[in-house]
Design a protein around this motif. Structure first.
Motif, PDB file in Angstrom:
ATOM      1  N   ILE A  79       4.171 -10.004  16.638  1.00  0.00           N
ATOM      2  CA  ILE A  79       3.757  -8.969  17.593  1.00  0.00           C
ATOM      3  C   ILE A  79       2.479  -9.406  18.299  1.00  0.00           C
ATOM      4  CG2 ILE A  79       2.993  -6.583  17.898  1.00  0.00           C
ATOM      5  CD1 ILE A  79       4.544  -5.841  15.393  1.00  0.00           C
ATOM      6  N   GLY A  80       2.472  -9.300  19.613  1.00  0.00           N
ATOM      7  CA  GLY A  80       1.251  -9.484  20.390  1.00  0.00           C
ATOM      8  C   GLY A  80       0.801  -8.135  20.915  1.00  0.00           C
ATOM      9  N   TYR A  81      -0.494  -7.889  20.893  1.00  0.00           N
ATOM     10  CA  TYR A  81      -1.026  -6.597  21.340  1.00  0.00           C
ATOM     11  C   TYR A  81      -2.161  -6.829  22.323  1.00  0.00           C
ATOM     12  CZ  TYR A  81      -3.489  -2.119  21.220  1.00  0.00           C
ATOM     13  OH  TYR A  81      -4.124  -0.950  21.566  1.00  0.00           O
ATOM     14  N   VAL A  82      -2.119  -6.126  23.442  1.00  0.00           N
ATOM     15  CA  VAL A  82      -3.168  -6.217  24.453  1.00  0.00           C
ATOM     16  C   VAL A  82      -3.526  -4.817  24.914  1.00  0.00           C
ATOM     17  CG1 VAL A  82      -3.802  -7.025  26.760  1.00  0.00           C
ATOM     18  CG2 VAL A  82      -2.437  -8.490  25.263  1.00  0.00           C
ATOM     19  N   SER A  83      -4.821  -4.528  24.954  1.00  0.00           N
ATOM     20  CA  SER A  83      -5.312  -3.258  25.470  1.00  0.00           C
ATOM     21  C   SER A  83      -6.494  -3.545  26.386  1.00  0.00           C
ATOM     22  CB  SER A  83      -5.738  -2.337  24.326  1.00  0.00           C
ATOM     23  OG  SER A  83      -6.355  -1.170  24.828  1.00  0.00           O
ATOM     24  N   GLU A  84      -6.668  -2.716  27.403  1.00  0.00           N
ATOM     25  CA  GLU A  84      -7.749  -2.966  28.352  1.00  0.00           C
ATOM     26  C   GLU A  84      -9.124  -2.837  27.714  1.00  0.00           C
ATOM     27  OE1 GLU A  84      -9.987  -0.727  29.950  1.00  0.00           O
ATOM     28  OE2 GLU A  84      -9.432   1.033  28.785  1.00  0.00           O
ATOM     29  N   ASP A  85      -9.221  -2.145  26.576  1.00  0.00           N
ATOM     30  CA  ASP A  85     -10.529  -1.985  25.927  1.00  0.00           C
ATOM     31  C   ASP A  85     -10.717  -2.882  24.705  1.00  0.00           C
ATOM     32  OD1 ASP A  85      -8.776  -0.743  24.235  1.00  0.00           O
ATOM     33  OD2 ASP A  85      -9.866   1.162  24.112  1.00  0.00           O
ATOM     34  N   MET A  86      -9.860  -3.908  24.570  1.00  0.00           N
ATOM     35  CA  MET A  86     -10.050  -4.856  23.469  1.00  0.00           C
ATOM     36  C   MET A  86     -11.351  -5.627  23.663  1.00  0.00           C
ATOM     37  SD  MET A  86      -6.240  -6.390  22.720  1.00  0.00           S
ATOM     38  CE  MET A  86      -6.834  -7.459  21.425  1.00  0.00           C
ATOM     39  N   ARG A  87     -11.982  -5.964  22.569  1.00  0.00           N
ATOM     40  CA  ARG A  87     -13.281  -6.637  22.628  1.00  0.00           C
ATOM     41  C   ARG A  87     -13.164  -8.052  22.051  1.00  0.00           C
ATOM     42  NH1 ARG A  87     -13.712  -3.245  25.669  1.00  0.00           N
ATOM     43  NH2 ARG A  87     -15.094  -1.435  25.677  1.00  0.00           N
ATOM     44  N   LEU A  88     -13.626  -9.014  22.819  1.00  0.00           N
ATOM     45  CA  LEU A  88     -13.741 -10.390  22.352  1.00  0.00           C
ATOM     46  C   LEU A  88     -15.206 -10.664  22.027  1.00  0.00           C
ATOM     47  CD1 LEU A  88     -11.442 -12.103  25.028  1.00  0.00           C
ATOM     48  CD2 LEU A  88     -10.802 -11.247  22.755  1.00  0.00           C
ATOM     49  N   TYR A  89     -15.477 -11.806  21.386  1.00  0.00           N
ATOM     50  CA  TYR A  89     -16.856 -12.151  21.038  1.00  0.00           C
ATOM     51  C   TYR A  89     -17.602 -12.585  22.299  1.00  0.00           C
ATOM     52  CZ  TYR A  89     -15.339 -12.054  16.174  1.00  0.00           C
ATOM     53  OH  TYR A  89     -14.852 -11.653  14.958  1.00  0.00           O
ATOM     54  N   PRO A  90     -18.581 -11.793  22.752  1.00  0.00           N
ATOM     55  CA  PRO A  90     -19.197 -12.059  24.059  1.00  0.00           C
ATOM     56  C   PRO A  90     -19.911 -13.398  24.163  1.00  0.00           C
ATOM     57  CG  PRO A  90     -20.417 -10.357  22.852  1.00  0.00           C
ATOM     58  CD  PRO A  90     -19.150 -10.596  22.097  1.00  0.00           C
ATOM     59  N   LYS A  91     -20.484 -13.895  23.055  1.00  0.00           N
ATOM     60  CA  LYS A  91     -21.252 -15.138  23.117  1.00  0.00           C
ATOM     61  C   LYS A  91     -20.388 -16.388  22.915  1.00  0.00           C
ATOM     62  CE  LYS A  91     -25.600 -13.005  21.658  1.00  0.00           C
ATOM     63  NZ  LYS A  91     -26.718 -13.023  20.679  1.00  0.00           N
ATOM     64  N   ALA A 144      -2.654 -13.417  23.736  1.00  0.00           N
ATOM     65  CA  ALA A 144      -1.440 -12.833  23.151  1.00  0.00           C
ATOM     66  C   ALA A 144      -0.193 -13.590  23.573  1.00  0.00           C
ATOM     67  CB  ALA A 144      -1.331 -11.363  23.552  1.00  0.00           C
ATOM     68  N   LEU A 145      -0.087 -13.918  24.851  1.00  0.00           N
ATOM     69  CA  LEU A 145       1.119 -14.566  25.357  1.00  0.00           C
ATOM     70  C   LEU A 145       1.319 -15.966  24.805  1.00  0.00           C
ATOM     71  CD1 LEU A 145       1.065 -13.564  29.142  1.00  0.00           C
ATOM     72  CD2 LEU A 145       2.599 -12.708  27.373  1.00  0.00           C
ATOM     73  N   ALA A 146       0.228 -16.717  24.641  1.00  0.00           N
ATOM     74  CA  ALA A 146       0.349 -18.101  24.186  1.00  0.00           C
ATOM     75  C   ALA A 146       0.824 -18.205  22.747  1.00  0.00           C
ATOM     76  CB  ALA A 146      -0.981 -18.829  24.353  1.00  0.00           C
ATOM     77  N   ARG A 147       0.813 -17.109  22.033  1.00  0.00           N
ATOM     78  CA  ARG A 147       1.393 -17.082  20.677  1.00  0.00           C
ATOM     79  C   ARG A 147       2.906 -16.990  20.712  1.00  0.00           C
ATOM     80  NH1 ARG A 147      -0.497 -11.945  18.307  1.00  0.00           N
ATOM     81  NH2 ARG A 147       1.216 -12.491  16.921  1.00  0.00           N
ATOM     82  N   ARG A 148       3.470 -16.733  21.897  1.00  0.00           N
ATOM     83  CA  ARG A 148       4.916 -16.558  22.057  1.00  0.00           C
ATOM     84  C   ARG A 148       5.455 -15.458  21.136  1.00  0.00           C
ATOM     85  NH1 ARG A 148       6.709 -18.810  26.800  1.00  0.00           N
ATOM     86  NH2 ARG A 148       6.098 -20.995  27.012  1.00  0.00           N
ATOM     87  N   PRO A 149       4.880 -14.258  21.179  1.00  0.00           N
ATOM     88  CA  PRO A 149       5.352 -13.191  20.289  1.00  0.00           C
ATOM     89  C   PRO A 149       6.729 -12.689  20.710  1.00  0.00           C
ATOM     90  CG  PRO A 149       3.800 -12.308  21.876  1.00  0.00           C
ATOM     91  CD  PRO A 149       3.801 -13.805  22.074  1.00  0.00           C
ATOM     92  N   LYS A 150       7.499 -12.224  19.737  1.00  0.00           N
ATOM     93  CA  LYS A 150       8.806 -11.645  20.045  1.00  0.00           C
ATOM     94  C   LYS A 150       8.671 -10.238  20.613  1.00  0.00           C
ATOM     95  CE  LYS A 150      11.447 -14.293  16.628  1.00  0.00           C
ATOM     96  NZ  LYS A 150      12.297 -14.218  15.413  1.00  0.00           N
ATOM     97  N   LEU A 151       7.596  -9.542  20.216  1.00  0.00           N
ATOM     98  CA  LEU A 151       7.332  -8.207  20.733  1.00  0.00           C
ATOM     99  C   LEU A 151       5.914  -8.179  21.279  1.00  0.00           C
ATOM    100  CD1 LEU A 151       7.953  -5.163  21.127  1.00  0.00           C
ATOM    101  CD2 LEU A 151       7.128  -4.810  18.782  1.00  0.00           C
ATOM    102  N   LEU A 152       5.779  -7.780  22.532  1.00  0.00           N
ATOM    103  CA  LEU A 152       4.477  -7.687  23.170  1.00  0.00           C
ATOM    104  C   LEU A 152       4.204  -6.218  23.471  1.00  0.00           C
ATOM    105  CD1 LEU A 152       2.122  -9.396  24.294  1.00  0.00           C
ATOM    106  CD2 LEU A 152       3.356  -9.483  26.473  1.00  0.00           C
ATOM    107  N   ILE A 153       3.148  -5.661  22.885  1.00  0.00           N
ATOM    108  CA  ILE A 153       2.779  -4.264  23.091  1.00  0.00           C
ATOM    109  C   ILE A 153       1.528  -4.229  23.963  1.00  0.00           C
ATOM    110  CG2 ILE A 153       2.045  -2.116  21.993  1.00  0.00           C
ATOM    111  CD1 ILE A 153       3.672  -2.893  19.550  1.00  0.00           C
ATOM    112  N   LEU A 154       1.668  -3.616  25.121  1.00  0.00           N
ATOM    113  CA  LEU A 154       0.586  -3.563  26.097  1.00  0.00           C
ATOM    114  C   LEU A 154       0.166  -2.114  26.294  1.00  0.00           C
ATOM    115  CD1 LEU A 154       2.197  -6.012  28.655  1.00  0.00           C
ATOM    116  CD2 LEU A 154       0.556  -6.556  26.863  1.00  0.00           C
ATOM    117  N   ASP A 155      -1.070  -1.799  25.933  1.00  0.00           N
ATOM    118  CA  ASP A 155      -1.578  -0.436  25.993  1.00  0.00           C
ATOM    119  C   ASP A 155      -2.549  -0.323  27.169  1.00  0.00           C
ATOM    120  OD1 ASP A 155      -2.197   2.170  25.467  1.00  0.00           O
ATOM    121  OD2 ASP A 155      -3.315   1.777  23.626  1.00  0.00           O
TER     122      ASP A 155
END
Length: 298
Positions: A79-91, A144-155
């Motif tokens: 499963i790949g998950y993407v949300s507009e408010d996801m947080r990555l490590y800023p530095k 998320a996409l580069a993992r080639r998930p079978k299910l992609l959940i986009l919130d």
């Protein structure tokens, strides 16, 4: 192969001020399903149940053949998950994030990741804190996409994106389905995006699913008819009138069961039909919500 990537049957979850009301939903493998609802309708609760983050009070949930939440560890590998408010490590740089995800997921496709870098106009060496909002969304989508998930959940992935960035994201999603085994659940209140890319559309309101069918069938079933009405005629008493507007001779009828036969029925009842118009997905969504809250049968 399972023909459905996701299957929910009579799934319920009760909170103090909100309940998910025994929803049933199937996502065909290889489809893009647009999941539409106003804020607080139940989209996020449903997604959290699919991800195993929230446990349903009752009902069954199958995701990629795994029972949730008991087998969520196995399911989340695909499963790949993407949300507009996801947080990555800023530095940290985007390259650091790519290497980190690659170290966890063996299906990471480095060549595809580099293609996405070019398509999204991103630089791997750039730190996250230097990216714009749109660039951060595209970065999380890349991861998320580069993992080639079978299910992609986009919130709500396109919230806050400018038109060019939004189109880049939507184009990438469509290309993901070049492999017909991949499935996307696209949760959004932006009906224009959903109408552009989805195969199936689901409306949710106040914790209940009120519509779930193919986009083409949905758009084909709804019509707006502009009619001339005789002075002694009551439009609301005609069959399959979900909504009508106007007073006097010129009125507008909205139906969700349009057919040539229904048009003939209206004409035989004395209506003079001046125009028959298609509705946008947004108009259908708004009319569906209004009709449900007025107690009308959809």
């Amino acid at each position: 192969m399972n023909t459905h990537a996701v299957e929910l049957h009579q799934v319920g979850k009760r909170y103090k001020y909100f309940s998910l009301n025994d929803i049933s939903l199937s996502l065909p493998t290889g489809s893009i399903t647009g999941f539409i609802g106003v804020n607080g309708a139940g989209k996020s609760t449903t997604i959290r149940i699919l991800l195993g983050l929230v446990h349903q009070d009752h009902g069954s949930v199958q995701v990629l053949g795994q029972t949730m939440p008991e087998q969520q560890v196995l399911a989340k590998r695909e499963i790949g998950y993407v949300s507009e408010d996801m947080r990555l490590y800023p530095k940290a740089s985007l390259a650091w994030h790519m290497q980190f995800i690659q170290s966890i997921y063996p299906n990471w496709d480095q060549a595809y990741a580099e293609q996405l870098l070019k398509r999204f106009d991103l630089r791997a060496e750039q730190k996250i804190k230097g990216l714009s909002h749109g660039q951060r969304v595209k970065a999380t989508l890349l991861l998320a996409l580069a993992r080639r998930p079978k299910l992609l959940i986009l919130d709500e992935p396109t919230t806050g994106l400018d038109p060019v960035a939004r189109q880049e994201v939507l184009t990438a999603l469509i290309e993901v389905l070049a492999d017909e085994d991949r499935t996307i659940l696209f949760s959004s209140h932006n009906t224009l995006d959903v109408e552009q890319i989805s195969d199936q559309v689901v409306f949710i309101d106040q914790g209940s699913i009120i519509e779930a069918r193919s986009k083409e069938d949905l758009l084909d079933a709804w019509r707006r008819l502009r009619v001339r009405v005789a002075a002694d005629q009551t439009v609301a008493q005609l069959p399959n009138v979900l909504q009508h507007q106007g007073h006097g001779q010129l009125q507008t009828i909205i139906t969700n069961r349009y057919s040539p036969e229904l048009q003939q029925t209206y004409q035989q009842a004395g209506l003079e039909i001046q125009a028959v118009e298609l509705l946008t997905l947004e108009e259908i969504f708004v009319a569906s919500i209004q009709a449900r809250r007025e107690g009308k049968n959809l």
